[in-house]
Design an enzyme around this catalytic site. Sequence first.
Site, PDB file in Angstrom:
ATOM      1  N   ARG A 288      48.882   9.649   8.963  1.00  0.00           N
ATOM      2  CA  ARG A 288      49.595   8.552   8.244  1.00  0.00           C
ATOM      3  C   ARG A 288      50.360   8.947   7.006  1.00  0.00           C
ATOM      4  NH1 ARG A 288      47.446   4.535   6.594  1.00  0.00           N
ATOM      5  NH2 ARG A 288      48.859   3.049   6.939  1.00  0.00           N
TER       6      ARG A 288
ATOM      7  N   GLY B 118      43.954  -5.792  14.096  1.00  0.00           N
ATOM      8  CA  GLY B 118      43.475  -4.174  14.437  1.00  0.00           C
ATOM      9  C   GLY B 118      43.096  -3.546  13.028  1.00  0.00           C
TER      10      GLY B 118
ATOM     11  N   GLU C  43      45.347 -11.448  16.644  1.00  0.00           N
ATOM     12  CA  GLU C  43      45.009 -10.070  17.315  1.00  0.00           C
ATOM     13  C   GLU C  43      44.809  -9.040  16.152  1.00  0.00           C
ATOM     14  OE1 GLU C  43      47.795 -10.204  21.477  1.00  0.00           O
ATOM     15  OE2 GLU C  43      48.777  -9.256  19.554  1.00  0.00           O
TER      16      GLU C  43
ATOM     17  N   CYS D 102      49.949  24.521   9.778  1.00  0.00           N
ATOM     18  CA  CYS D 102      51.058  25.237   9.451  1.00  0.00           C
ATOM     19  C   CYS D 102      52.061  24.786   9.020  1.00  0.00           C
ATOM     20  CB  CYS D 102      51.372  26.390  10.527  1.00  0.00           C
ATOM     21  SG  CYS D 102      49.663  27.190  11.082  1.00  0.00           S
TER      22      CYS D 102
ATOM     23  N   GLY E 146      48.287  -7.826  12.163  1.00  0.00           N
ATOM     24  CA  GLY E 146      49.015  -7.339  11.160  1.00  0.00           C
ATOM     25  C   GLY E 146      48.694  -7.840   9.709  1.00  0.00           C
TER      26      GLY E 146
ATOM     27  N   TYR F 281      43.726   3.659  12.829  1.00  0.00           N
ATOM     28  CA  TYR F 281      45.186   4.563  12.987  1.00  0.00           C
ATOM     29  C   TYR F 281      44.963   5.974  12.549  1.00  0.00           C
ATOM     30  CZ  TYR F 281      47.014  -0.073  14.347  1.00  0.00           C
ATOM     31  OH  TYR F 281      47.502  -1.273  14.858  1.00  0.00           O
TER      32      TYR F 281
HETATM   33  C1  LIG Z   1      49.449  -3.412  16.989  1.00  0.00           C
HETATM   34  C2  LIG Z   1      49.369  -4.471  17.233  1.00  0.00           C
HETATM   35  C3  LIG Z   1      48.390  -5.418  16.932  1.00  0.00           C
HETATM   36  C4  LIG Z   1      47.508  -5.158  15.958  1.00  0.00           C
HETATM   37  O1  LIG Z   1      47.899  -4.857  14.538  1.00  0.00           O
HETATM   38  P1  LIG Z   1      47.277  -4.393  13.205  1.00  0.00           P
HETATM   39  O2  LIG Z   1      48.155  -4.351  12.099  1.00  0.00           O
HETATM   40  O3  LIG Z   1      46.468  -3.328  13.253  1.00  0.00           O
HETATM   41  O4  LIG Z   1      46.639  -5.919  12.811  1.00  0.00           O
HETATM   42  C5  LIG Z   1      48.288  -6.751  17.251  1.00  0.00           C
HETATM   43  N1  LIG Z   1      49.105  -7.204  18.389  1.00  0.00           N
HETATM   44  C6  LIG Z   1      50.025  -6.275  18.879  1.00  0.00           C
HETATM   45  C7  LIG Z   1      50.996  -6.841  19.903  1.00  0.00           C
HETATM   46  C8  LIG Z   1      50.179  -4.977  18.407  1.00  0.00           C
HETATM   47  O5  LIG Z   1      51.111  -4.228  18.806  1.00  0.00           O
END
Ligand SMILES: *Cc1c(COP(=O)(O)O)cnc(C)c1O
Length: 453
Positions: free
Chosen positions: A351, A313, A311, A382, A269, A411
């Site tokens: 997005r 992303g 985690e 369109c 996150g 994303y």
């Molecule tokens: C989407 C997600 C992430 C990654 O979130 P980011 O905002 O991209 O860092 C990590 N853990 C879980 C469970 C998620 O659903």
Amino acid sequence: MARPSTPRPPAQPDQRTGHDLLPVLPMTAEIKDGRLWIGGVDTVELAREAGTALYVMDETTIRHQLSEYVKWTRYHWKDVDVVYAGKAFLSLAMVRIVEEEDCCLLCASGGELAYAVRAGFPMERVQMHGNNKTPAELAECLDAGIGRVVVDNFEEMERLSALAAERGVTQKVLVRVTPGVEADTHDFIMTGAEDSKFGFGLNQGLAMEAVKRAVALPGLEFDGLHMHIGSQIFALHSYARAIEVMVAFMREIESETGHAVRMLDVGGGLGVAYGAPDEPSTVKDFGKVVVDGIKEECERHGIAVPRMAVEPGRSIVARAGVTLYTVGSVKEIPGIRTYVAVDGGMSDNIRTSLYDAHYEALIANKAEQPREMVGTIAGKHCESGDIVVRDAPLQCPEPGDVVCVAATGAYCQSMSSNYNKQVRPGVVFVRDGQWRWAVRRETYEDLLRTDEG
Ligand SMILES: *Cc1c(COP(=O)(O)O)cnc(C)c1O
């Protein structure tokens, strides 16, 4: 998911050049001969050779971000897994980079797991989450022999237990808990996350019930707890607050069940900068708040410090990627706005229409020039809502120019679609002056392949 961050002033020509945009471009971005280069590759030349629309990913930035997480989490505690969340961007080349950088992989579906399997990724380093994994997906996890499944509800625990028992295997599980802390870019709200489709809440004792079930069910091995409080989070205090809640719950589990919680996964996150006003926290500060926070709380409660996981992303891949488009036409509506139409749109970047996300853009072949006008970069679909960047300061655009939209590595490709039967752009990886296809551009044949006629 992403919330609007800092409110933005109305767009004006901002005189900034490619040089000024370097903070939101890949680390290797440079301006040479008036053009934008990434990873030692001239993006204008690349657009000509590979065609547009095109996603360009800078391998150096991806590896740097992964290694920052490894460095600044393990700096504070020896046992931390950096689990890259594949839903932000996934390809076989990406999976191999995650493996080489000593990270783990978070999958959100059987399809994402299939990439890990095909790439030969070490299965003990795969983690699967999701609020409604199908029975087939649960079986795929067991058959692949993945490290951990993040269990999200009671039905799923029963199903996973039965499937594991059938196979005579034991699956490590983390129990997903909603700590009741809703992440926000500015503040946290202590009730919001109770109302979530994900995980077990703490209030009615559901999370404790889930832990007890995970301990008791055959075929499951309770390994620890999981949380994920949101995405595009700028301020770290929501993590600190959630960690307090989670560690207090760990102590409760230990005293009530006698079972140690061996692992605490705090999810992802961490936010990224999409434009000038964005000032997210650094990975270094994130590592300190999260890892030191867990250690301190454990000390306070007198329990052993667990293995930890983070985690990320978005913060791994967002800045690493740009999208290149070719300008087809420029439509000036006097006194209203100027539309700059490009050869992509909401099918390669949803997005903007989905979250009102904001991006910075420049013209790669005019990178040295100031952004003297304000244009709205529109796609070719369109829909009037098919906007890639609304009111973007831009160098004066002409048909044939190469537009570069910054920070589209997360994303965008992973949320892309074939709307209007648009073929999806390819993805090239750049590094040390070389480029290669990671994902080739789709063809009409690809579109027609699944159609049974
Ligand atoms: C989407 C997600 C992430 C990654 O979130 P980011 O905002 O991209 O860092 C990590 N853990 C879980 C469970 C998620 O659903």
